[in-house]
Design a protein around this motif. Structure first.
Motif: not given
Length: 392
Positions: A178-181, A272, A353, A184-185, A274, A276, A351, A176
């Motif tokens: 990262r989908t923090d930003t 993990v 969403r 990314e999403r 990122p 950005v 994810y 999986r």
């Protein structure tokens, strides 16, 4: 209803796009399903084979504190150790790794090593993996994982149990990401969706089938199967090394399995690293996109036209049809867009969403089209698959 002169050039491709989506939905190995997971932990195998975890790492001091403790803390009933191959890092990767191991005295034993200078014809990652495999000693199984992948404490046991129970030579999980930003999403779920569309997991998992794929962030392979396939040297120049490894193992008679990682904490396999902003994500995709097309202008042209036909034309046809009152054109575009959205929904749900996010897939596909073209442009400028100071 008679087509207007201006409508025909759009209507026929819109109909073809709908036919493509009917095929993709029903005939492409159910690529859109997200239910392929490792089976729950079964009763202990008769024995737990010895495992060596090989982690190639180049300038990964920033992410190691988030990933390496999980590997060292694996709850594996058999013998296992971790080999981190510091690929001539300049940020103190080796020192960070040793410090993390010292803080976990009860964890798996860690060996930190460096490979000889990179020879011609090898990618840096695979040269590091080869060095780690050579140091693995009598280990029957090799877990090849990336330095930015964090593993839940039961991951290794689950991978081995799955391999032993099903007599598999390669077991791989798509980590999986990262989908923090916001970027990314938008980009990440589509990345996995497109990968599954290109390499349907169910087809890849068929014994003897032509399709073969793996996820480089988490691949457990039997040493004997790797040797039978020609060792790491057989794929030494591969930029997309995970798919190349699966192909080599499968062509030599091995059985492979690929699925999505679990979301539970004990079994999670997550990246993990990122990303950005759009720039890093753009480089992640464009780095290998043209290599995936075998550096062929013909395949590049076909890919661009295919992406435009399948992903961009449906919403365009639907909107043009609605604006002009041409309901047949609008219906063709809307029907293809609906199928596109419905097949994307399971991945957006995986994810976390909202369902409405699936409607943005055409825009995301446009970005991927531009990334693919940029990948070709960079290749012909001599900047091809650039990664951490190296260009292949």
């Amino acid at each position: 209803m008679t087509l207007l002169p201006w409508e025909a050039p759009v209507s026929w491709p819109a109909g073809l796009s709908l036919l493509c989506w009917l095929w993709l939905t029903c005939g492409q190995g159910r690529f859109w399903r997200t239910d392929l997971r490792l089976p729950p932990l079964r009763p202990d195998p008769e024995r737990w084979p010895e495992v060596a975890v090989v982690v190639p790492a180049r300038d990964e001091a920033e992410v190691l504190p988030l990933s390496l403790p999980g590997l060292l803390g694996q709850k594996y009933p058999g013998r296992a150790r971790v080999i981190l191959v510091d690929d001539h890092s300049s940020d103190g990767t080796a020192e960070v790794a040793r410090a993390l191991a010292a803080a976990l005295p009860d964890g798996l034993p860690l060996t930190v090593t460096s490979p000889p200078p990179l020879p011609a014809g090898w990618t840096g990652k695979l040269w590091a993996v080869r060095h780690g495999v050579e140091l693995a000693g009598p280990a029957e199984l090799l877990l090849l994982t990336d330095a930015d992948i964090a593993h839940g404490p039961d991951t290794l046991a689950a991978l081995v149990a799955g391999a032993e129970a099903n007599r598999l030579d390669l077991v791989s999980q798509m980590a999986r990401l990262r989908t923090d930003t916001a970027w990314e999403r938008l980009i990440v779920p589509a990345f996995v969706y497109f990968f599954a569309q290109l390499y349907p997991f169910r087809w890849s998992n068929r014994p003897g089938g032509r399709t073969a794929a793996a996820a480089g962030g988490c691949s457990l392979v039997r040493r004997t199967a790797l040797e039978r396939a020609g060792g790491v040297a057989a794929i030494r120049g591969a930029v997309i090394d995970d798919v190349s490894l699966a192909r080599a193992v499968k062509r030599s008679g091995g059985r492979t399995w690929l699925g999505l990682a679990e979301r539970t904490e004990a079994l999670q396999v997550v990246s993990v690293r990122p990303y950005v902003g759009l720039g890093p994500l753009w480089r992640m995709v464009s780095r290998s996109a043209y290599a995936q097309l075998r550096h062929s202008l013909l395949l590049l042209t076909g890919t661009v036209l295919g992406l435009a036909l399948i992903y961009l034309l449906p919403p365009l046809a639907g909107l043009i049809g609605l604006a002009g009152g041409q309901w047949r054109l609008a219906a063709l575009g809307a029907a293809a867009w609906v199928l596109m959205t419905v097949t994307y929904l399971p991945m957006t749900r995986y994810y976390g969403r909202p369902p409405a996010a699936a409607l943005l897939l055409p825009f995301t596909a446009l970005l991927y089209l531009l990334m693919t073209v940029d990948s070709a442009v960079q290749h012909y400028r001599g900047r091809g698959a650039a990664w951490k100071g190296r260009t292949y």
